[in-house]
Design an enzyme around this catalytic site. Structure first.
Site, mmCIF file in Angstrom:
data_model
loop_
_atom_site.group_PDB
_atom_site.id
_atom_site.type_symbol
_atom_site.label_atom_id
_atom_site.label_comp_id
_atom_site.label_asym_id
_atom_site.label_seq_id
_atom_site.Cartn_x
_atom_site.Cartn_y
_atom_site.Cartn_z
ATOM 1 N N GLU A 1 27.129 37.830 -10.001
ATOM 2 C CA GLU A 1 26.228 36.730 -10.373
ATOM 3 C C GLU A 1 26.258 35.588 -9.341
ATOM 4 O O GLU A 1 25.379 34.731 -9.329
ATOM 5 C CB GLU A 1 26.608 36.165 -11.754
ATOM 6 N N SER B 1 33.669 36.090 -18.249
ATOM 7 C CA SER B 1 32.679 36.119 -17.162
ATOM 8 C C SER B 1 32.560 37.470 -16.467
ATOM 9 O O SER B 1 32.605 37.559 -15.232
ATOM 10 C CB SER B 1 32.996 35.036 -16.116
ATOM 11 N N ARG C 1 42.894 32.162 -16.350
ATOM 12 C CA ARG C 1 41.668 31.511 -15.874
ATOM 13 C C ARG C 1 41.943 30.023 -15.710
ATOM 14 O O ARG C 1 42.458 29.374 -16.630
ATOM 15 C CB ARG C 1 40.494 31.724 -16.828
ATOM 16 N N ASP D 1 38.768 29.413 -10.935
ATOM 17 C CA ASP D 1 37.593 28.597 -11.229
ATOM 18 C C ASP D 1 37.897 27.121 -10.995
ATOM 19 O O ASP D 1 39.036 26.695 -11.175
ATOM 20 C CB ASP D 1 37.187 28.841 -12.692
ATOM 21 N N LEU E 1 53.499 44.149 -3.164
ATOM 22 C CA LEU E 1 52.321 43.735 -3.944
ATOM 23 C C LEU E 1 51.035 44.343 -3.379
ATOM 24 O O LEU E 1 50.902 44.474 -2.162
ATOM 25 C CB LEU E 1 52.216 42.203 -3.865
ATOM 26 N N ARG F 1 31.101 20.934 -2.113
ATOM 27 C CA ARG F 1 31.681 22.058 -2.863
ATOM 28 C C ARG F 1 32.466 22.990 -1.934
ATOM 29 O O ARG F 1 33.498 23.548 -2.310
ATOM 30 C CB ARG F 1 30.573 22.857 -3.555
ATOM 31 N N HIS G 1 36.238 25.288 -1.906
ATOM 32 C CA HIS G 1 36.491 26.711 -1.627
ATOM 33 C C HIS G 1 37.549 26.862 -0.529
ATOM 34 O O HIS G 1 38.415 27.721 -0.605
ATOM 35 C CB HIS G 1 35.196 27.412 -1.215
ATOM 36 N N ARG H 1 34.298 21.547 -8.878
ATOM 37 C CA ARG H 1 34.654 20.304 -9.578
ATOM 38 C C ARG H 1 35.765 19.551 -8.840
ATOM 39 O O ARG H 1 35.763 18.334 -8.747
ATOM 40 C CB ARG H 1 35.089 20.620 -11.026
HETATM 41 C C1 FPP Z 1 34.908 29.219 -8.653
HETATM 42 O O1 FPP Z 1 34.787 27.866 -8.371
HETATM 43 C C2 FPP Z 1 35.286 29.989 -7.519
HETATM 44 C C3 FPP Z 1 34.510 30.928 -6.870
HETATM 45 C C4 FPP Z 1 33.111 31.198 -7.150
HETATM 46 C C5 FPP Z 1 34.999 31.777 -5.839
HETATM 47 C C6 FPP Z 1 36.455 31.803 -5.616
HETATM 48 C C7 FPP Z 1 36.684 31.525 -4.198
HETATM 49 C C8 FPP Z 1 37.805 31.011 -3.699
HETATM 50 C C9 FPP Z 1 39.017 30.740 -4.477
HETATM 51 C C10 FPP Z 1 37.883 30.648 -2.257
HETATM 52 C C11 FPP Z 1 37.784 31.758 -1.329
HETATM 53 C C12 FPP Z 1 38.569 32.946 -1.717
HETATM 54 C C13 FPP Z 1 39.192 33.719 -0.839
HETATM 55 C C14 FPP Z 1 39.870 34.943 -1.279
HETATM 56 C C15 FPP Z 1 39.222 33.389 0.576
HETATM 57 P P1 FPP Z 1 33.384 27.203 -8.686
HETATM 58 O O2 FPP Z 1 32.681 27.062 -7.403
HETATM 59 O O3 FPP Z 1 32.663 27.999 -9.726
HETATM 60 O O4 FPP Z 1 33.850 25.832 -9.252
HETATM 61 P P2 FPP Z 1 33.080 24.957 -10.347
HETATM 62 O O5 FPP Z 1 33.019 25.776 -11.612
HETATM 63 O O6 FPP Z 1 33.959 23.754 -10.483
HETATM 64 O O7 FPP Z 1 31.737 24.633 -9.794
#
Ligand code: FPP
Length: 228
Positions: free
Chosen positions: A62, A184, A176, A15, A126, A28, A32, A19
């Site tokens: 979600e 969640s 987390r 998560d 793994l 954003r 990612h 941010r």
């Molecule tokens: C939460 O950050 C993250 C996600 C919704 C998805 C997780 C995705 C990745 C780590 C990148 C891609 C993954 C792979 C396996 C290629 P958020 O967007 O909810 O952050 P925020 O809470 O700060 O807005």
């Protein structure tokens, strides 16, 4: 760090990508993209440590409610990540699996997931598990339907055999990032006796050093599984 007692199954709620990007005045999606690099580093590190299962929450049931452009970006990123990762998986003896209801994804992404799973199926180190269109409540309901279809008696063993995680060991350590303290809808059944660790680090800043620190902390904890 003691090397004798690594958690066999680590699950991570990654998560804080958004941010992380916002703090840097970036979109954003840049968060990612950076997050995907961390997925690679942490996966290779876990493989080297001897962890057996690393289950990563990459897209929840979600997450479809996010802006359309962000969802589209995440889909493309996942496909790109998987295609690029094959070499890393093969080099590091990593098996790839996905959990969740994959039927909602494009045929192309479904095929990539299948292909990488098949090409790494014989690896024995793994297992990297990506939770994709995953929600624990959805998984539990699908498992109940499977139990009925297969006409199985309702007991723990049969129920587990119908979960997406059938055959995996249960989660030992749940991490987390980003300071939020909640599950969640993630692996509710499988986390029954997990040790939990919440860190304020945002996922793109999460490092192998911090993971080592958390595993050390895990090793110091006494797991009693309801006993004394
Ligand atoms: C939460 O950050 C993250 C996600 C919704 C998805 C997780 C995705 C990745 C780590 C990148 C891609 C993954 C792979 C396996 C290629 P958020 O967007 O909810 O952050 P925020 O809470 O700060 O807005």
């Amino acid at each position: 760090m003691s090397e004798s007692n690594f958690p066999k199954h680590i699950a991570i709620i990654m998560d804080g990508n958004g941010r992380w990007a916002k703090e840097r005045g970036l979109k954003r999606t840049a968060g990612h993209e950076e997050g995907a690099k961390v997925v690679r580093n942490i996966t290779i590190h876990c493989a080297k440590l001897g962890v057996k299962y690393l289950t990563l929450y990459a897209f929840s049931t979600e997450n479809w409610s996010r802006p359309k452009l962000e969802v589209e970006y995440l889909m493309k990123l996942l496909e790109k990540y998987l295609k690029n990762e094959l070499e890393t998986f093969l080099k590091n003896n990593i098996r790839f699996k996905a959990i969740g209801d994959l039927s909602k994804f494009s045929k192309s992404l479904q095929n990539t997931i299948k292909e990488i799973g098949e090409k790494t199926a014989n690896n024995s180190g793994l297992t990297q598990v990506l939770a994709l269109n995953y929600g624990s409540k959805d998984e539990i309901l699908r498992a109940i339907r499977k139990l009925n279809e297969r006409n199985l008696e309702v007991n723990e063993k049969n129920f587990e055999s119908c979960l997406d995680t059938a055959g995996f060991s249960e989660v030992d350590l749940l991490i987390r990032t980003s300071g939020e303290i909640r599950l969640s809808n993630y692996l509710l059944w499988q986390n029954a006796y997990a040790e939990m660790f919440f860190t304020s680090t945002l996922w793109p800043d999460f490092s192998t050093n911090e993971l080592d620190y958390i595993i050390d902390d895990f090793n110091k904890r006494q797991r009693r599984f309801g006993g004394v």
